[in-house]
Scaffold this motif. Structure first.
Motif, short mmCIF file in Angstrom:
data_model
loop_
_atom_site.label_atom_id
_atom_site.label_comp_id
_atom_site.label_asym_id
_atom_site.label_seq_id
_atom_site.Cartn_x
_atom_site.Cartn_y
_atom_site.Cartn_z
N ALA A 85 1.26 -9.37 25.72
CA ALA A 85 1.34 -9.18 27.16
C ALA A 85 2.69 -9.58 27.74
CB ALA A 85 0.23 -9.96 27.86
N GLY A 86 3.38 -10.51 27.08
CA GLY A 86 4.66 -10.97 27.62
C GLY A 86 5.14 -12.20 26.91
N LEU A 87 6.04 -12.94 27.58
CA LEU A 87 6.55 -14.20 27.06
C LEU A 87 5.70 -15.35 27.59
CD1 LEU A 87 10.34 -13.60 27.81
CD2 LEU A 87 9.33 -13.67 25.53
N MET A 88 5.64 -16.43 26.82
CA MET A 88 4.92 -17.60 27.27
C MET A 88 5.55 -18.84 26.69
SD MET A 88 2.60 -18.96 29.08
CE MET A 88 1.92 -20.60 29.25
N GLN A 89 5.68 -19.88 27.50
CA GLN A 89 6.12 -21.18 26.97
C GLN A 89 4.87 -21.95 26.55
OE1 GLN A 89 8.17 -24.38 29.38
NE2 GLN A 89 9.72 -24.08 27.81
N VAL A 90 4.83 -22.31 25.29
CA VAL A 90 3.65 -22.95 24.70
C VAL A 90 4.07 -24.21 23.96
CG1 VAL A 90 2.51 -20.70 24.40
CG2 VAL A 90 3.85 -21.66 22.52
N TYR A 91 3.07 -25.00 23.58
CA TYR A 91 3.34 -26.13 22.69
C TYR A 91 3.43 -25.59 21.26
CZ TYR A 91 1.98 -29.03 26.63
OH TYR A 91 1.91 -29.61 27.88
N ARG A 92 4.45 -26.06 20.54
CA ARG A 92 4.65 -25.54 19.20
C ARG A 92 3.40 -25.70 18.33
NH1 ARG A 92 8.90 -24.14 16.00
NH2 ARG A 92 10.45 -24.82 17.53
N PHE A 93 2.69 -26.80 18.48
CA PHE A 93 1.56 -27.04 17.59
C PHE A 93 0.44 -26.01 17.77
CE2 PHE A 93 0.33 -29.92 21.17
CZ PHE A 93 -0.94 -29.47 21.42
N THR A 94 0.47 -25.25 18.88
CA THR A 94 -0.59 -24.27 19.11
C THR A 94 -0.32 -22.92 18.44
OG1 THR A 94 0.39 -23.43 21.17
CG2 THR A 94 -1.11 -25.33 21.33
N VAL A 95 0.91 -22.70 17.98
CA VAL A 95 1.26 -21.37 17.42
C VAL A 95 1.94 -21.47 16.06
CG1 VAL A 95 1.40 -20.24 19.69
CG2 VAL A 95 3.43 -21.37 18.73
N GLU A 96 1.78 -22.60 15.38
CA GLU A 96 2.47 -22.78 14.10
C GLU A 96 2.07 -21.72 13.08
OE1 GLU A 96 3.41 -27.57 14.04
OE2 GLU A 96 1.41 -26.87 13.45
N GLN A 97 0.81 -21.38 13.02
CA GLN A 97 0.36 -20.36 12.06
C GLN A 97 0.95 -19.00 12.39
OE1 GLN A 97 -3.92 -20.34 11.84
NE2 GLN A 97 -4.03 -22.35 10.85
N GLU A 98 0.96 -18.64 13.67
CA GLU A 98 1.51 -17.34 14.08
C GLU A 98 3.01 -17.26 13.84
OE1 GLU A 98 -2.37 -17.88 15.98
OE2 GLU A 98 -0.58 -19.14 15.82
N LEU A 99 3.72 -18.37 14.02
CA LEU A 99 5.15 -18.38 13.73
C LEU A 99 5.41 -18.21 12.24
CD1 LEU A 99 6.35 -21.25 16.11
CD2 LEU A 99 6.79 -18.81 16.38
N SER A 100 4.58 -18.86 11.43
CA SER A 100 4.74 -18.76 9.97
C SER A 100 4.46 -17.35 9.47
CB SER A 100 3.82 -19.75 9.26
OG SER A 100 4.16 -21.08 9.60
N SER A 101 3.46 -16.69 10.06
CA SER A 101 3.07 -15.34 9.60
C SER A 101 3.94 -14.25 10.20
CB SER A 101 1.61 -15.07 9.95
OG SER A 101 1.44 -14.98 11.36
N GLY A 102 4.71 -14.57 11.26
CA GLY A 102 5.52 -13.56 11.92
C GLY A 102 4.79 -12.86 13.05
N ALA A 103 3.55 -13.26 13.34
CA ALA A 103 2.81 -12.64 14.43
C ALA A 103 3.45 -12.95 15.78
CB ALA A 103 1.36 -13.09 14.41
N LEU A 104 4.13 -14.10 15.86
CA LEU A 104 4.88 -14.47 17.06
C LEU A 104 6.30 -14.84 16.66
CD1 LEU A 104 2.34 -16.69 19.07
CD2 LEU A 104 3.07 -14.36 19.63
N VAL A 105 7.21 -14.65 17.59
CA VAL A 105 8.63 -14.95 17.36
C VAL A 105 9.10 -15.92 18.45
CG1 VAL A 105 10.96 -13.99 17.23
CG2 VAL A 105 9.01 -12.67 16.34
N GLU A 106 9.84 -16.94 18.06
CA GLU A 106 10.40 -17.87 19.03
C GLU A 106 11.70 -17.30 19.59
OE1 GLU A 106 12.09 -22.47 19.44
OE2 GLU A 106 11.24 -21.77 17.52
N VAL A 107 11.87 -17.42 20.91
CA VAL A 107 13.10 -16.99 21.57
C VAL A 107 13.70 -18.17 22.32
CG1 VAL A 107 12.29 -14.60 21.76
CG2 VAL A 107 11.89 -16.19 23.65
N LEU A 108 14.93 -18.01 22.79
CA LEU A 108 15.64 -19.05 23.53
C LEU A 108 15.73 -20.36 22.74
CD1 LEU A 108 14.18 -18.45 27.13
CD2 LEU A 108 16.45 -17.81 26.28
#
Length: 300
Positions: A243-266
């Motif tokens: 849906a868009g960009l979101m500022q989140v706590y890293r601990f809530t998306v660690e799995q998605e970052l590892s799998s590539g489902a989400l990408v960190e920006v900025l």
């Protein structure tokens, strides 16, 4: 030494607390294995002794008066201390009993607290756990909770605050969203993006995003078509759905970052964090169940 309480009086206090906790004379009677009339007479004896109304009764409902609520909180603490005293004498000093009531925000509950609680429950099998998972702040003077976890300290000198962690904030999006919208290079670029908003339940105001700019925290107001209220987990579902960009706590998306489902920006502006704090009422003698929970959670 003159006695101020007799056995009947202590029993009446226990039944009064049970009535507050169950919500009616009938429910308290069922839990205690006696008749509703016996519970009603017991509460009436207390009201006569105190010369105060503890409940307001109508044909449709019964609710606790302000005086009754204050009396309940003090009685519950006293009964808990009595139970702990008995446990310590009988050799069960390290075995808390009763009910531990915990309030925690949805995000921290689902990602940090709830996965660890089964271990705590196994360690103390005689302890019941009452969980309040909500982003609404509680009032210890009115609500029946032993501890609470919050994202900020409350201005209350009657509370003890223990910092659990500093949770790192990052901005993420799906690869699909970033294909349609070039990734922002600075916080100012967020004005051209769909930024998923979250409104604080306590104020109704949208939460600003926080970045590290030249070593200092800088808050940035963002805009977008999406505004989530009450349930913070909704923002995670939206960002994972593209849906868009979101500022989140890293601990809530660690799995998605590892799998590539989400990408960190900025990433150049990352490093900001917010605390999660354990709160409980100040008392000269902290109940054993609270001490054990504090020790467990700070170690975890």
């Amino acid at each position: 030494m003159q006695r101020h309480f007799d056995d009947v009086q202590v029993g009446s206090i226990e039944l009064f607390c049970l009535t507050v906790e169950t919500g009616s004379f009938t429910a308290a009677a069922n839990a205690a294995g006696i008749t509703p009339a016996a519970v009603s007479r017991s509460v009436a004896r207390l009201e006569t002794r105190l010369q105060a109304k503890l409940f307001i009764r109508t044909t449709r409902q019964m609710r606790v008066t302000d005086a009754g609520q204050r009396y309940y909180l003090e009685c519950r603490r006293a009964l808990s201390q009595l139970m702990e005293a008995e446990a310590s004498i009988s050799g069960e000093r390290d075995k808390p009993v009763g009910t531990l009531s915990i309030s925690a925000p949805t995000l921290y509950a689902h990602f940090r607290l709830l996965p660890r609680l089964p271990e705590f429950a196994q360690r103390y099998p005689d302890l019941k756990l009452n969980l309040h998972v909500s982003n609404q702040n509680i009032d210890f003077s009115e609500d029946k909770f032993d501890v609470a976890i919050r994202g900020s300290e409350l201005n209350d000198s009657g509370l003890v605050a223990r910092r659990l962690e500093e949770a790192e904030l990052i901005v993420v999006a799906t690869p699909g969203y970033l294909q349609r919208h070039p990734a922002p290079l600075t916080p100012a670029d967020l004005a051209r993006h769909d930024c998923i908003q979250y409104a604080l339940p306590s104020t109704g105001r949208k939460t600003a995003w926080t970045f590290k700019v030249q070593g200092e925290n800088s808050n940035v107001d963002t805009a977008g078509r999406w505004l989530c209220q009450e349930d913070y987990l909704a923002t995670l579902t939206l960002v994972k759905s593209g849906a868009g960009l979101m500022q989140v706590y890293r601990f809530t998306v660690e799995q998605e970052l590892s799998s590539g489902a989400l990408v960190e920006v900025l990433k150049d502006y990352a490093g900001a964090s917010r605390p999660f704090i354990l709160l409980y009422p100040y008392a000269r003698f902290v109940p054993l169940k609270v001490r054990k929970f504090i020790d467990f959670l700070t170690q975890a």
